[in-house]
Enzyme design. Structure first.
Site, PDB file in Angstrom:
ATOM      1  N   ARG A  83       0.847  -1.191   0.000  1.00  0.00           N
ATOM      2  CA  ARG A  83       0.000   0.000   0.000  1.00  0.00           C
ATOM      3  C   ARG A  83       0.882   1.240   0.000  1.00  0.00           C
ATOM      4  O   ARG A  83       2.026   1.214   0.468  1.00  0.00           O
ATOM      5  CB  ARG A  83      -0.909   0.007   1.231  1.00  0.00           C
TER       6      ARG A  83
ATOM      7  N   LYS B  91      -1.567  -2.968   7.992  1.00  0.00           N
ATOM      8  CA  LYS B  91      -2.681  -2.621   8.873  1.00  0.00           C
ATOM      9  C   LYS B  91      -2.600  -3.423  10.158  1.00  0.00           C
ATOM     10  O   LYS B  91      -2.207  -4.586  10.158  1.00  0.00           O
ATOM     11  CB  LYS B  91      -4.007  -2.893   8.159  1.00  0.00           C
TER      12      LYS B  91
ATOM     13  N   HIS C  40      -2.683   2.749  -5.965  1.00  0.00           N
ATOM     14  CA  HIS C  40      -3.322   1.506  -5.518  1.00  0.00           C
ATOM     15  C   HIS C  40      -3.632   0.590  -6.698  1.00  0.00           C
ATOM     16  O   HIS C  40      -3.775  -0.625  -6.527  1.00  0.00           O
ATOM     17  CB  HIS C  40      -4.602   1.818  -4.738  1.00  0.00           C
TER      18      HIS C  40
ATOM     19  N   ARG D  39      -1.131  -2.045  -6.971  1.00  0.00           N
ATOM     20  CA  ARG D  39      -1.379  -3.146  -6.015  1.00  0.00           C
ATOM     21  C   ARG D  39      -2.410  -4.101  -6.603  1.00  0.00           C
ATOM     22  O   ARG D  39      -2.244  -5.328  -6.542  1.00  0.00           O
ATOM     23  CB  ARG D  39      -1.865  -2.558  -4.690  1.00  0.00           C
TER      24      ARG D  39
ATOM     25  N   HIS E 294      -3.604  -9.240   3.532  1.00  0.00           N
ATOM     26  CA  HIS E 294      -5.036  -9.247   3.841  1.00  0.00           C
ATOM     27  C   HIS E 294      -5.306 -10.146   5.038  1.00  0.00           C
ATOM     28  O   HIS E 294      -4.800 -11.277   5.112  1.00  0.00           O
ATOM     29  CB  HIS E 294      -5.834  -9.781   2.645  1.00  0.00           C
TER      30      HIS E 294
ATOM     31  N   TYR F 165      -9.975 -10.423  -6.630  1.00  0.00           N
ATOM     32  CA  TYR F 165      -9.055 -10.493  -7.767  1.00  0.00           C
ATOM     33  C   TYR F 165      -9.317 -11.718  -8.635  1.00  0.00           C
ATOM     34  O   TYR F 165      -8.943 -11.729  -9.809  1.00  0.00           O
ATOM     35  CB  TYR F 165      -7.608 -10.475  -7.262  1.00  0.00           C
TER      36      TYR F 165
END
Length: 318
Positions: free
Chosen positions: A166, A190, A264, A267, A290, A299
């Site tokens: 990211r 994250k 992004h 990504r 994730h 995806y």
């Protein structure tokens, strides 16, 4: 906001949930908007959280629906307030959660913007080609900066596509997080979770060139940042996410690509191209950082759509 309940909630996010600064900032924005909608912009803390009911929560939802805000954005704001009130209920600040029975708005089908492999190559080559079209200068300071800027921009684009990280992960990447000998970057994502991202050979070369030419900028500015940011701005400090967004927009337009593409999008392209080439979903999940496999599964839909496009173009009876 100087509200004791909000301050306690922030402590909870930092201590128990290990939330990032970005996540906490988003929570505070949503809570502040809620206060302004319910009690008015002039209202001050402490706020009367106990007075809220399901009609108050509904008012918050309707406000954003009238603005025709995207369902995903509205849903995120409702989730933020639901989590906040769940915390208040747990700590006995309130007696009920007004957001618990409120349904989230349905999200429309969304497929991320991606680049084809040919478009990726054009974009990654753009910094050098863009610089070739600039007016020549004999000013040594401008020449040194331009030389570094080309190396920096190329390294940023290569790193985004090579690792799928990211943009906020990239700007916070410390120099010690890059291991060029092993060919990996240690990224903090994250929830402050760390993961290892493999580096492709072009990304390694671009990073090496960036780090070498970075020294010239520091000499030019007469300073060296003790934090050693990997990528510098024109003042010799760390580059920001907003600057990277502007930089990529410049190269996207230069390459005559879709103007809606963002950092992004690299990504998204990283994940889609891996799946197109046969990578398994779990591996892509780990590489992207994730928490849930369901987030990565979008995806697979992108790949199916690409197959359909190829089929429509190539099959004689499509």
């Amino acid at each position: 906001m100087n509200d004791p309940c909000v301050e306690h909630f922030v402590q909870y996010l930092e201590g128990e949930k290990n939330a990032s600064e970005h996540t906490i900032s988003n929570y505070l924005i949503d809570i502040r908007q809620y206060c302004e909608i319910v009690w008015g912009e002039e209202a001050t803390a402490p706020f009367k959280w106990k007075e809220a009911d399901r009609f108050t929560a509904r008012k918050f939802l309707v406000f954003f629906q009238k603005l025709e805000m995207a369902p995903a954005t509205t849903g995120r704001k409702l989730s933020a307030l639901r989590s906040f009130y769940r915390f208040l209920l747990r700590e006995e600040y309130v007696e009920h959660n007004p957001f618990s029975g409120l349904n989230l708005p349905k999200k429309g089908s969304y497929l991320p913007q991606i680049l084809s492999t040919t478009e990726v190559v054009r974009l990654l080559d753009a910094p050098a080609k863009y610089n070739e079209q600039q007016v020549l200068t004999n000013n040594p300071k401008i020449k040194i900066w331009r030389e570094y800027m080309v190396a920096r921009d190329a390294a940023i684009l290569e790193l985004l596509y090579s690792t799928g990280m990211r943009i906020n992960e990239l700007v916070k990447l410390p120099e010690e997080g890059i291991d060029l000998l092993s060919g990996v970057a240690r990224v903090r994502g994250k929830g402050k979770k760390e993961r290892l991202c493999p580096l492709g050979s072009p990304a390694e070369r671009a990073l090496t060139n960036n780090l070498q030419l970075r020294e010239n900028v520091w000499l030019l500015e007469g300073k060296r940042d003790v934090r050693s940011p990997v990528f510098l701005n024109k003042s010799g400090g760390p580059i920001t996410a907003r600057s990277i967004e502007r930089m990529m927009k410049k190269y996207v337009l230069f390459c005559h690509l879709n103007a809606e593409l963002t950092p992004h999008s690299l990504r998204h392209s990283f994940a889609t191209h891996l799946l197109d080439a046969g990578a398994d979903l779990r591996s892509v999940q780990e590489l992207l950082g994730h928490a849930s496999l369901s987030t990565t599964q979008i995806y697979t839909h992108v790949s199916v759509e690409r197959l359909k496009e190829v089929y429509q173009l190539a099959h004689p009876r499509a």
